[in-house]
Scaffold this motif. Sequence first.
Motif, PDB file in Angstrom:
ATOM      1  N   LYS A  13       0.838  -1.205   0.000  1.00  0.00           N
ATOM      2  CA  LYS A  13       0.000   0.000   0.000  1.00  0.00           C
ATOM      3  C   LYS A  13       0.870   1.250   0.000  1.00  0.00           C
ATOM      4  O   LYS A  13       0.608   2.216  -0.737  1.00  0.00           O
ATOM      5  CB  LYS A  13      -0.924  -0.012   1.222  1.00  0.00           C
ATOM      6  CG  LYS A  13      -1.852   1.198   1.306  1.00  0.00           C
ATOM      7  CD  LYS A  13      -2.753   1.108   2.539  1.00  0.00           C
ATOM      8  CE  LYS A  13      -3.659   2.325   2.636  1.00  0.00           C
ATOM      9  NZ  LYS A  13      -4.537   2.252   3.851  1.00  0.00           N
ATOM     10  N   HIS A  14       1.933   1.225   0.801  1.00  0.00           N
ATOM     11  CA  HIS A  14       2.858   2.353   0.866  1.00  0.00           C
ATOM     12  C   HIS A  14       3.577   2.538  -0.471  1.00  0.00           C
ATOM     13  O   HIS A  14       3.785   3.669  -0.934  1.00  0.00           O
ATOM     14  CB  HIS A  14       3.867   2.122   1.992  1.00  0.00           C
ATOM     15  CG  HIS A  14       4.889   3.208   2.121  1.00  0.00           C
ATOM     16  ND1 HIS A  14       4.595   4.458   2.618  1.00  0.00           N
ATOM     17  CD2 HIS A  14       6.220   3.234   1.791  1.00  0.00           C
ATOM     18  CE1 HIS A  14       5.686   5.201   2.602  1.00  0.00           C
ATOM     19  NE2 HIS A  14       6.679   4.495   2.095  1.00  0.00           N
ATOM     20  N   PHE A  20       5.532   4.148  -6.534  1.00  0.00           N
ATOM     21  CA  PHE A  20       4.877   3.851  -7.806  1.00  0.00           C
ATOM     22  C   PHE A  20       4.105   5.062  -8.326  1.00  0.00           C
ATOM     23  O   PHE A  20       4.090   5.335  -9.526  1.00  0.00           O
ATOM     24  CB  PHE A  20       3.930   2.654  -7.673  1.00  0.00           C
ATOM     25  CG  PHE A  20       3.379   2.196  -9.000  1.00  0.00           C
ATOM     26  CD1 PHE A  20       4.117   1.360  -9.822  1.00  0.00           C
ATOM     27  CD2 PHE A  20       2.131   2.633  -9.436  1.00  0.00           C
ATOM     28  CE1 PHE A  20       3.624   0.941 -11.058  1.00  0.00           C
ATOM     29  CE2 PHE A  20       1.633   2.219 -10.673  1.00  0.00           C
ATOM     30  CZ  PHE A  20       2.387   1.377 -11.479  1.00  0.00           C
ATOM     31  N   LEU A  21       3.483   5.784  -7.417  1.00  0.00           N
ATOM     32  CA  LEU A  21       2.717   6.963  -7.808  1.00  0.00           C
ATOM     33  C   LEU A  21       3.629   8.018  -8.428  1.00  0.00           C
ATOM     34  O   LEU A  21       3.268   8.649  -9.437  1.00  0.00           O
ATOM     35  CB  LEU A  21       1.985   7.546  -6.599  1.00  0.00           C
ATOM     36  CG  LEU A  21       1.028   8.714  -6.874  1.00  0.00           C
ATOM     37  CD1 LEU A  21      -0.118   8.250  -7.774  1.00  0.00           C
ATOM     38  CD2 LEU A  21       0.472   9.274  -5.560  1.00  0.00           C
ATOM     39  N   SER A  22       4.814   8.207  -7.840  1.00  0.00           N
ATOM     40  CA  SER A  22       5.728   9.239  -8.346  1.00  0.00           C
ATOM     41  C   SER A  22       6.545   8.767  -9.547  1.00  0.00           C
ATOM     42  O   SER A  22       7.114   9.587 -10.272  1.00  0.00           O
ATOM     43  CB  SER A  22       6.674   9.690  -7.224  1.00  0.00           C
ATOM     44  OG  SER A  22       7.494   8.619  -6.784  1.00  0.00           O
ATOM     45  N   GLU A  23       6.611   7.447  -9.768  1.00  0.00           N
ATOM     46  CA  GLU A  23       7.415   6.906 -10.870  1.00  0.00           C
ATOM     47  C   GLU A  23       6.583   6.044 -11.819  1.00  0.00           C
ATOM     48  O   GLU A  23       7.091   5.116 -12.436  1.00  0.00           O
ATOM     49  CB  GLU A  23       8.579   6.081 -10.316  1.00  0.00           C
ATOM     50  CG  GLU A  23       9.527   6.866  -9.434  1.00  0.00           C
ATOM     51  CD  GLU A  23      10.679   6.017  -8.912  1.00  0.00           C
ATOM     52  OE1 GLU A  23      10.893   4.903  -9.431  1.00  0.00           O
ATOM     53  OE2 GLU A  23      11.370   6.469  -7.983  1.00  0.00           O
ATOM     54  N   THR A  24       5.307   6.373 -11.933  1.00  0.00           N
ATOM     55  CA  THR A  24       4.412   5.561 -12.765  1.00  0.00           C
ATOM     56  C   THR A  24       4.913   5.425 -14.195  1.00  0.00           C
ATOM     57  O   THR A  24       4.927   4.322 -14.772  1.00  0.00           O
ATOM     58  CB  THR A  24       2.995   6.167 -12.772  1.00  0.00           C
ATOM     59  OG1 THR A  24       2.482   6.190 -11.441  1.00  0.00           O
ATOM     60  CG2 THR A  24       2.063   5.345 -13.659  1.00  0.00           C
TER      61      THR A  24
END
Length: 214
Positions: A13-14, A20-24
């Motif tokens: 979740k982290h 992952f959110l910043s390096e999608t």
Amino acid sequence: MTHLPERLLAGYKHFMSGRFLSETQKYRDLARDGQAPETLVIACCDSRSAPEIIFGAGAGELFVLRNVANLIPPYAPDGEFHSTSAALEFAVQALKVKNIVVMGHGRCGGIKAALDHKSPPLSPGDFIGKWMSLLAPSADAVAGNSLMTPGERQTALERISIRYSIANLRTFPCVKILEEKGKLKLFGAWFDISTGELWVMDSQTGDFVRPDLN
């Protein structure tokens, strides 16, 4: 019903809300284009010495091969199952890595087992005992040195194992040929878990020295 340990789910979740959110886009590119790491790191399975954490690597930057005591066995095309040799072959022949780093670490359990001949097998198969027998001649020599403390013997064999694995890397034709052509470089390193110190092997002398980070 939980299908994974809660700690892993919390970590995932982290990851999804952080890296992952910043390096999608980076992950999408890796999925589309495949991996192309320049460095193979051969490290121990020990949970305290993860190469990706130590070297601050992101997704796709390192190809990591981990086994007990970061050992590379001699080249043996005998038709048997060789997971370590298979990973090495893939890294060199398919991924065409430019660097191979053998990274040992302090307080290695596999090395401790190699030095302790009185330790009973963990199972009837004695897989660790058989694996660590690769270092038997060196382990016997170090264990028999009464002038060294147990800690000194441990560190000595940990570093000897790195030199041993590098020597065995050169028994693989694909490694030997590429190194001679200057297309592949071999390195040794030793990580001290308690202090965070990284010691790098001098390619000429075999001595371990602290790198200048300034």
